[in-house]
Motif scaffolding. Structure first.
Motif, short mmCIF file in Angstrom:
data_model
loop_
_atom_site.label_atom_id
_atom_site.label_comp_id
_atom_site.label_asym_id
_atom_site.label_seq_id
_atom_site.Cartn_x
_atom_site.Cartn_y
_atom_site.Cartn_z
N THR A 41 -7.30 -1.60 3.22
CA THR A 41 -8.63 -1.25 3.71
C THR A 41 -8.85 -1.83 5.09
O THR A 41 -8.12 -2.71 5.56
CB THR A 41 -9.72 -1.80 2.77
OG1 THR A 41 -9.69 -3.23 2.80
CG2 THR A 41 -9.48 -1.32 1.34
N SER A 98 0.83 -1.21 0.00
CA SER A 98 0.00 0.00 0.00
C SER A 98 0.86 1.26 0.00
O SER A 98 0.60 2.21 -0.74
CB SER A 98 -0.93 -0.01 1.22
OG SER A 98 -1.71 1.17 1.28
N ARG A 101 -4.61 -0.93 -2.35
CA ARG A 101 -4.96 -0.07 -1.22
C ARG A 101 -5.28 -0.90 0.02
O ARG A 101 -5.99 -1.90 -0.06
CB ARG A 101 -6.15 0.81 -1.59
CG ARG A 101 -6.47 1.89 -0.56
CD ARG A 101 -7.44 2.89 -1.14
NE ARG A 101 -8.69 2.24 -1.52
CZ ARG A 101 -9.75 2.13 -0.69
NH1 ARG A 101 -9.68 2.60 0.54
NH2 ARG A 101 -10.86 1.54 -1.11
#
Length: 328
Positions: free
Chosen positions: A123, A115, A121
């Motif tokens: 999360t 990331s 990404r």
């Protein structure tokens, strides 16, 4: 159809990593009876990389430009020098089961570094799923973990902890670099180059530490090294490189969670070891955490597919991107 076939092969490769690398902790422990740690890694990876490179060359695979050599050495240093080297070094002083639990923090490092590097990404759902899976690991090995911790104390414990976490960081950094910089390279050629580079680095470190003079052989250690060469390096590392190329990092990073399950299943099946409610519950928790992580990937794909399908909607229901007009 080609994409589906590639993805299916990637999941088969991931399964191979889970199975074969789940057995290598024991193999490393046996090999270390007579083989020094960095010399062990250097021998198996240099030999595996050389054999694979020669085989690929004979089969007509194109070798990458030599200007990429620094990238291969960087990945080899990170993944094998620090990653594998840290694990093997820690197993000199700590129980293999305890090392496996400490290495189970790898998924957090992998998805976090990926990331930060601008990749997939991170999360909340991924973190929750990884946390659930890690709690299942603790539940699975809790009795052995308590015994190992009570038998490991002082600088041995601190040194093992630092070594395993450096291993996790090195493996994660190397995996991210490999995924981002070698995405256009044949995965088999990439695996050969990384093993060869990492093996040479470990042989150099072994020489500096004076390990060559401490090498002796027994039938047990020779068999363990041979197994690690085939299962851990040729099969396992090649499969990992292929899975890393074609699957999201958050999925590939789950292999340290699945390795203990494989060990338990094989022990119950082949050695008739007892299967208790704690083991069954732990396996369910680990699989549940893995499902949370993989479910996020599936939901993401569904959202992207649904967004793509909106291109077929009437103009009133479709959001179009218009080119921006600028004055010169």
């Amino acid at each position: 159809m080609r994409g589906l076939s590639t993805r299916r092969l990637a999941y088969i490769a991931f399964a191979a990593v889970c199975v074969f690398w789940g057995t290598t902790y024991l193999g490393i422990k046996v090999a270390l009876e007579t083989v020094p740690p960095f010399l062990l890694g250097g021998m198996r990876f240099t030999l595996a990389g050389s054999v694979l490179a020669v085989a690929l060359r004979l089969l007509g695979h194109e070798w990458p430009d030599w200007r990429r050599a620094p990238t291969f050495f960087l990945i080899g240093l990170a993944m094998l020098g620090f990653g594998n080297g840290g694990v093997v070094w820690a197993e000199q002083f700590m129980a293999s089961g305890l090392v496996a639990v400490l290495v189970a923090s790898t998924p957090f490092w992998m998805v976090g570094i990926e990331s930060l590097a601008g990749g997939e990404r991170l999360t909340r759902r991924t973190v929750v799923g990884l946390s659930i899976g890690f709690s299942g690991i603790l539940l699975l090995v809790w009795p052995d973990l308590v015994a190992a911790m009570s038998a490991t104390s002082g600088w041995t414990w601190i040194g093992g902890l630092i070594a395993t976490q450096l291993a996790c960081v090195g493996w994660s950094v190397g995996s991210t670099i490999s995924k981002q910089r070698l995405h256009d390279t044949d995965p088999l050629v990439s695996a050969a180059g990384q093993m060869l580079a990492g093996g040479l680095v470990m042989l150099a470190v072994s020489g500096v530490l004076g390990e060559y003079g401490r090498l002796t052989w027994t039938a047990r250690s020779a068999a363990a090294v041979a197994y690690l060469f085939v299962a851990g390096s040729l099969v396992g590392f090649v499969a990992y490189t292929y899975a890393l190329r074609h699957l999201p990092m958050s999925i590939v990073s789950l292999y340290p969670y699945v390795n203990p399950i494989v060990a338990v299943v094989l022990g119950t099946w082949l050695l008739h070891e007892p299967l208790t409610w704690r083991i069954v519950l732990a396996i369910a928790v680990i699989l549940g955490g893995s499902a949370v992580v993989s479910g996020r990937i599936q939901n993401s794909k569904f959202t992207m597919k649904r967004a793509a399908n909106t291109e077929d909607l009437p103009g009133a229901l479709r959001v179009q991107k218009e080119p921006v007009q600028t004055s010169e």
